[in-house]
Scaffold this motif. Structure first.
Motif, PDB file in Angstrom:
ATOM      1  N   THR A   1       5.590   4.765   1.201  1.00  0.00           N
ATOM      2  CA  THR A   1       5.185   3.385   1.430  1.00  0.00           C
ATOM      3  C   THR A   1       5.530   3.005   2.863  1.00  0.00           C
ATOM      4  OG1 THR A   1       5.711   2.847  -0.875  1.00  0.00           O
ATOM      5  CG2 THR A   1       5.401   1.001   0.625  1.00  0.00           C
TER       6      THR A   1
ATOM      7  N   TYR B   1       0.854  -1.187   0.000  1.00  0.00           N
ATOM      8  CA  TYR B   1       0.000   0.000   0.000  1.00  0.00           C
ATOM      9  C   TYR B   1       0.894   1.244   0.000  1.00  0.00           C
ATOM     10  CZ  TYR B   1      -3.440  -3.469   1.394  1.00  0.00           C
ATOM     11  OH  TYR B   1      -4.247  -4.587   1.436  1.00  0.00           O
TER      12      TYR B   1
ATOM     13  N   THR C   1       5.258  -0.988   7.565  1.00  0.00           N
ATOM     14  CA  THR C   1       4.266  -1.965   8.008  1.00  0.00           C
ATOM     15  C   THR C   1       2.875  -1.408   7.729  1.00  0.00           C
ATOM     16  OG1 THR C   1       4.172  -1.059  10.264  1.00  0.00           O
ATOM     17  CG2 THR C   1       5.772  -2.834   9.839  1.00  0.00           C
ATOM     18  N   PHE C   2       1.922  -2.293   7.546  1.00  0.00           N
ATOM     19  CA  PHE C   2       0.528  -1.889   7.330  1.00  0.00           C
ATOM     20  C   PHE C   2      -0.347  -2.842   8.124  1.00  0.00           C
ATOM     21  CE2 PHE C   2      -3.557  -1.748   5.150  1.00  0.00           C
ATOM     22  CZ  PHE C   2      -3.733  -0.381   4.975  1.00  0.00           C
TER      23      PHE C   2
ATOM     24  N   GLN D   1       5.567  -4.699   5.208  1.00  0.00           N
ATOM     25  CA  GLN D   1       5.243  -4.571   3.802  1.00  0.00           C
ATOM     26  C   GLN D   1       6.433  -4.763   2.881  1.00  0.00           C
ATOM     27  OE1 GLN D   1       1.922  -2.187   1.988  1.00  0.00           O
ATOM     28  NE2 GLN D   1       2.845  -0.693   3.338  1.00  0.00           N
TER      29      GLN D   1
END
Length: 304
Positions: free
Chosen positions: A222, A199, A225-226, A231
């Protein structure tokens, strides 16, 4: 009594049709007095990423993109100019709202195809729309057979899909800004620490210097982490690019400095390793030439 009722029904029906005709005429009047924003950006790219602009119907853009080596590679490498990556692309307007494109990058020998659809266009007057919105979707295929790349076992594993919503506003004749929420899906992540879904959010804009030139800036964020899930590989960084656009009729020249070697979403969003603070700066340019197959229109993007 029946005759009177029939006459009354005929009169009501006639009034209804007349009202529909009036509403249609009113819609035409409203459309004619609506003011639509034009040339939010000079071309279909801000720098690396796409802008809300689309190629006009029956027009085709031929784009040559170059990215040289890092400036900090030293005098022996002519500060990066001794090496380069190239991307060749064709983009065609099926309508004034819908365009398709295909490109081939020497970096990772990647083939990409994409489509863009202009959903909304900024306007004022009877049709008041504060922003322009364009939808974008692409598929990139890493066809490299180099032993330095992580192995791909099937064609499906080589695919990376990108989906974006491009949201832009032209605040004045000089200033335009754009936000680009992005979701990227990799069928097979090329690093064990990369997630399949990535994401990102891009923030870009241009400031018009003269009638035919502008200064552009673009930043792709970016998160590492999401939702608590890692990520990307820690060695990858966010992409910051500075550019200068020159428009000369059918050509658009875009000169830029960036910390990304890649020229498509798969590369500059998820695989940037350069750092401005370390001098990992790559000089590059895009040259766009528009060809028109519609004699009634000049070869321009639909936003010009």
């Amino acid at each position: 009594m029946k005759i009177s009722l029939a006459i009354a029904m005929a009169m009501i029906s006639s009034c209804a049709f007349a009202q529909d005709d009036l509403l249609k005429e009113l819609d035409k009047v409203q459309d004619s007095v609506a003011t639509y924003s034009a040339a939010t950006f000079k071309g279909t790219r801000i720098i690396n990423g796409h802008s809300v602009e689309t190629v006009g119907k029956s027009n085709m853009d031929f784009i040559i993109s170059h990215r040289f080596g890092a400036v900090n590679s030293g005098a022996n490498n002519f500060f990066g100019l001794d090496e380069s990556q190239i991307r060749l692309a064709l983009e065609y307007g099926l309508t004034d709202r819908l365009m398709v494109g295909i490109g081939r990058s020497s970096y990772q020998k990647t083939i990409d195809v994409f489509a863009k659809y202009r959903l909304l266009r900024q306007s004022s007057g009877y049709r008041n729309m504060p922003v322009s919105v364009t939808l974008f979707a692409s598929d990139a295929n890493n066809s490299s057979t180099s032993s330095t790349d992580l192995p791909f076992y099937t064609i499906a594993q080589r695919q990376t899909y990108t989906f974006q919503v491009l949201i832009a506003r032209k605040f004045s004749e000089k200033l335009s800004l754009q936000l680009t929420p992005t979701v990227m899906h990799r069928n097979l992540a090329e690093n064990q620490t990369d997630a399949n879904n990535l994401y990102a959010l891009a923030m870009g804009g241009r400031y018009k210097l003269t009638k035919r030139t502008s200064f552009n800036v673009e930043y792709w964020y970016t998160p590492k982490t999401f939702a608590g899930t890692p990520q990307r590989d820690p060695r990858f960084t966010n992409t910051l690019s500075l550019g200068f656009d020159i428009e000369t009729g059918g050509h658009v020249f875009q000169l830029h400095l960036t910390n990304s070697r890649g020229m498509i979403e798969k590369q500059f969003i998820g695989q940037t390793t350069g750092k401005w603070s370390s001098g990992d700066i790559f000089y590059g340019f895009n040259v766009s030439r528009t060809f028109s197959f519609d004699k009634s229109k000049k070869g321009k993007t639909s936003g010009y």
